[in-house]
Design a protein around this motif. Structure first.
Motif, PDB file in Angstrom:
ATOM      1  N   VAL A  93       9.469   5.937 -23.412  1.00 37.11           N
ATOM      2  CA  VAL A  93      10.883   6.729 -23.152  1.00 37.11           C
ATOM      3  C   VAL A  93      11.318   6.852 -24.942  1.00 37.11           C
ATOM      4  N   ASP A  94      12.213   7.834 -24.775  1.00 38.08           N
ATOM      5  CA  ASP A  94      12.995   8.066 -26.175  1.00 38.08           C
ATOM      6  C   ASP A  94      14.013   8.835 -25.867  1.00 38.08           C
ATOM      7  N   ALA A  95      15.108   9.045 -26.997  1.00 36.48           N
ATOM      8  CA  ALA A  95      16.079   9.921 -26.805  1.00 36.48           C
ATOM      9  C   ALA A  95      16.378  10.754 -28.336  1.00 36.48           C
ATOM     10  N   ALA A  96      17.330  11.544 -28.001  1.00 31.05           N
ATOM     11  CA  ALA A  96      17.377  12.592 -29.475  1.00 31.05           C
ATOM     12  C   ALA A  96      18.813  12.964 -29.204  1.00 31.05           C
ATOM     13  N   CYS A  97      19.611  12.463 -30.333  1.00 32.42           N
ATOM     14  CA  CYS A  97      21.218  12.883 -30.481  1.00 32.42           C
ATOM     15  C   CYS A  97      21.456  13.728 -31.816  1.00 32.42           C
ATOM     16  N   GLU A  98      21.943  14.930 -31.669  1.00 34.75           N
ATOM     17  CA  GLU A  98      22.285  15.649 -32.690  1.00 34.75           C
ATOM     18  C   GLU A  98      23.720  15.466 -33.153  1.00 34.75           C
ATOM     19  N   GLY A  99      23.993  14.280 -34.029  1.00 34.49           N
ATOM     20  CA  GLY A  99      25.358  13.849 -34.403  1.00 34.49           C
ATOM     21  C   GLY A  99      25.405  12.592 -33.826  1.00 34.49           C
ATOM     22  N   ASN A 100      26.486  11.916 -34.114  1.00 33.54           N
ATOM     23  CA  ASN A 100      26.676  10.659 -33.606  1.00 33.54           C
ATOM     24  C   ASN A 100      28.339  10.348 -33.623  1.00 33.54           C
ATOM     25  N   PRO A 101      29.131  10.563 -32.477  1.00 33.71           N
ATOM     26  CA  PRO A 101      28.443  11.216 -31.395  1.00 33.71           C
ATOM     27  C   PRO A 101      27.899  12.517 -31.424  1.00 33.71           C
ATOM     28  N   GLY A 102      27.157  13.205 -30.590  1.00 42.11           N
ATOM     29  CA  GLY A 102      26.782  14.282 -30.612  1.00 42.11           C
ATOM     30  C   GLY A 102      25.943  14.938 -29.223  1.00 42.11           C
ATOM     31  N   VAL A 103      25.210  15.958 -29.358  1.00 44.40           N
ATOM     32  CA  VAL A 103      24.428  16.406 -28.174  1.00 44.40           C
ATOM     33  C   VAL A 103      23.133  15.539 -27.934  1.00 44.40           C
ATOM     34  N   LEU A 104      23.103  15.061 -26.551  1.00 46.11           N
ATOM     35  CA  LEU A 104      22.130  14.104 -26.601  1.00 46.11           C
ATOM     36  C   LEU A 104      21.276  14.393 -25.391  1.00 46.11           C
ATOM     37  N   GLU A 105      20.002  14.033 -25.735  1.00 48.25           N
ATOM     38  CA  GLU A 105      18.901  14.425 -24.598  1.00 48.25           C
ATOM     39  C   GLU A 105      18.067  12.984 -24.578  1.00 48.25           C
ATOM     40  N   TYR A 106      17.057  12.867 -23.377  1.00 55.34           N
ATOM     41  CA  TYR A 106      16.401  11.797 -23.409  1.00 55.34           C
ATOM     42  C   TYR A 106      15.055  12.201 -22.576  1.00 55.34           C
ATOM     43  N   ARG A 107      13.899  11.441 -22.636  1.00 55.33           N
ATOM     44  CA  ARG A 107      12.698  11.853 -21.683  1.00 55.33           C
ATOM     45  C   ARG A 107      12.038  10.721 -21.582  1.00 55.33           C
ATOM     46  N   GLY A 108      11.031  10.832 -20.810  1.00 55.51           N
ATOM     47  CA  GLY A 108      10.042   9.866 -20.582  1.00 55.51           C
ATOM     48  C   GLY A 108       8.487  10.624 -20.586  1.00 55.51           C
ATOM     49  N   VAL A 109       7.232  10.088 -21.181  1.00 61.87           N
ATOM     50  CA  VAL A 109       6.045  10.363 -20.914  1.00 61.87           C
ATOM     51  C   VAL A 109       5.109   9.620 -20.218  1.00 61.87           C
ATOM     52  N   ASP A 110       4.484  10.124 -19.546  1.00 66.66           N
ATOM     53  CA  ASP A 110       3.192   9.165 -18.987  1.00 66.66           C
ATOM     54  C   ASP A 110       2.070   9.197 -20.177  1.00 66.66           C
ATOM     55  N   LEU A 111       1.731   7.787 -20.540  1.00 70.48           N
ATOM     56  CA  LEU A 111       0.845   7.471 -21.559  1.00 70.48           C
ATOM     57  C   LEU A 111      -0.558   7.667 -20.873  1.00 70.48           C
ATOM     58  N   SER A 112      -0.679   7.943 -19.618  1.00 70.95           N
ATOM     59  CA  SER A 112      -2.344   7.821 -19.212  1.00 70.95           C
ATOM     60  C   SER A 112      -2.750   9.366 -19.346  1.00 70.95           C
ATOM     61  N   ASN A 113      -1.648  10.223 -19.500  1.00 73.24           N
ATOM     62  CA  ASN A 113      -2.144  11.627 -19.373  1.00 73.24           C
ATOM     63  C   ASN A 113      -1.200  12.630 -20.227  1.00 73.24           C
ATOM     64  N   GLY A 114      -0.180  12.064 -21.154  1.00 74.38           N
ATOM     65  CA  GLY A 114       0.408  12.656 -21.979  1.00 74.38           C
ATOM     66  C   GLY A 114       1.480  13.555 -21.271  1.00 74.38           C
ATOM     67  N   GLU A 115       1.530  13.486 -20.125  1.00 76.52           N
ATOM     68  CA  GLU A 115       2.405  14.360 -19.332  1.00 76.52           C
ATOM     69  C   GLU A 115       3.851  13.903 -19.386  1.00 76.52           C
ATOM     70  N   LEU A 116       4.919  14.865 -19.341  1.00 79.24           N
ATOM     71  CA  LEU A 116       6.401  14.709 -19.333  1.00 79.24           C
ATOM     72  C   LEU A 116       6.600  14.168 -17.738  1.00 79.24           C
ATOM     73  N   VAL A 117       7.395  12.880 -17.886  1.00 79.88           N
ATOM     74  CA  VAL A 117       7.570  12.445 -16.528  1.00 79.88           C
ATOM     75  C   VAL A 117       9.071  12.919 -16.109  1.00 79.88           C
ATOM     76  N   PHE A 118       9.898  12.896 -17.030  1.00 83.18           N
ATOM     77  CA  PHE A 118      11.322  13.458 -16.803  1.00 83.18           C
ATOM     78  C   PHE A 118      11.970  13.937 -18.090  1.00 83.18           C
ATOM     79  N   ALA A 119      12.744  14.710 -18.239  1.00 83.28           N
ATOM     80  CA  ALA A 119      13.809  14.998 -19.312  1.00 83.28           C
ATOM     81  C   ALA A 119      15.082  15.368 -18.787  1.00 83.28           C
ATOM     82  N   ARG A 120      15.852  14.906 -19.521  1.00 80.90           N
ATOM     83  CA  ARG A 120      17.592  15.009 -19.255  1.00 80.90           C
ATOM     84  C   ARG A 120      18.269  15.385 -20.189  1.00 80.90           C
ATOM     85  N   GLY A 121      19.305  16.408 -20.007  1.00 84.21           N
ATOM     86  CA  GLY A 121      20.193  16.870 -21.198  1.00 84.21           C
ATOM     87  C   GLY A 121      19.996  18.226 -21.369  1.00 84.21           C
ATOM     88  N   PRO A 122      20.736  18.994 -22.162  1.00 78.47           N
ATOM     89  CA  PRO A 122      21.647  18.376 -23.162  1.00 78.47           C
ATOM     90  C   PRO A 122      22.755  17.798 -22.473  1.00 78.47           C
TER      91      PRO A 122
END
Length: 219
Positions: A93-122
């Motif tokens: 899992v990881d997140a990205a924020c444009e500014g502090n505070p700013g526009v936030l997104e976060y997501r998760g990836v399945d390491l067995s197949n490289g597929e996106l598990v979830f993505a939330r935001g902005p």
């Protein structure tokens, strides 16, 4: 005075180049799968808009991310698994924020197949640490629902400690613009308080293993 930025929206309610965040936000906030990025100059923004979003969210070093070809990502993950540096199946899992505070997104990836598990935001008026915390809790909750006893990787020591303590210890104050985000924090804390899990949370060692596969590639 803060330096002016220019915002490119490749996918949103309206697309184009915007000269301020408020106009950009109207196009992307709450829009599923929104694609956008800020640039320091108008020329750079206009050139980016003429190109593809994927060209600007993948690191110039070629470090694999979900925006990069999956084959490239899987080669790296297979090598890490074979040398026993990481475990699979697992999530990152990881997140990205444009500014502090700013526009936030976060997501998760399945390491067995490289597929996106979830993505939330902005989400508006967030911080990277909040996103990392919410991403971890989301991954844990999904594992619980699917009965998956797999490791979850995060490169944020702070978020890992917050999850272990069951509390998002942000200093950010709630306001009208980030009320939705604070509602998510409250739900995440409540889930941790009322549920148990056995998933190992492991620190992703970026210097040794390369960029977190869930990274947004916007640094």
């Amino acid at each position: 005075m803060a330096k002016q930025k220019f915002y490119v929206v490749w996918k949103g309610r309206k697309t184009g180049v915007f000269s301020n965040w408020d106009d950009c936000s109207k196009q992307v906030t709450g829009f599923a799968g929104a694609q956008y990025k800020s640039f320091d100059t108008l020329d750079a923004a206009q050139a980016a808009f003429a190109g593809e979003y994927s060209s600007y969210v993948t690191k110039s070093t070629g470090a694999p991310t979900p925006a990069a070809p999956r084959e490239e990502l899987m080669v790296r993950l297979k090598r890490l698994a074979e040398t026993k540096k990481i475990q699979t199946p697992s999530y990152a899992v990881d997140a990205a924020c444009e500014g502090n505070p700013g526009v936030l997104e976060y997501r998760g990836v399945d390491l067995s197949n490289g597929e996106l598990v979830f993505a939330r935001g902005p989400f508006q008026q967030g911080t990277n640490n909040i996103g990392e915390f919410l991403a971890l809790v989301e991954a844990i909750r999904i594992c619980a629902e699917k009965k998956l006893l797999i490791p979850i990787y995060s490169d944020s020591k702070i978020a890992i400690s917050w999850v272990r303590e069951g509390k998002c210890k942000t200093n950010l104050e709630r306001n009208k613009r980030n009320s939705e985000l604070f509602d998510l924090i409250a739900r995440a804390e409540a889930w941790l308080e009322n549920n148990t899990h056995s998933n190992r949370i492991i620190k992703w060692e970026t210097e040794d293993w390369g960029e977190n596969p869930a990274d947004y590639g916007r640094k």
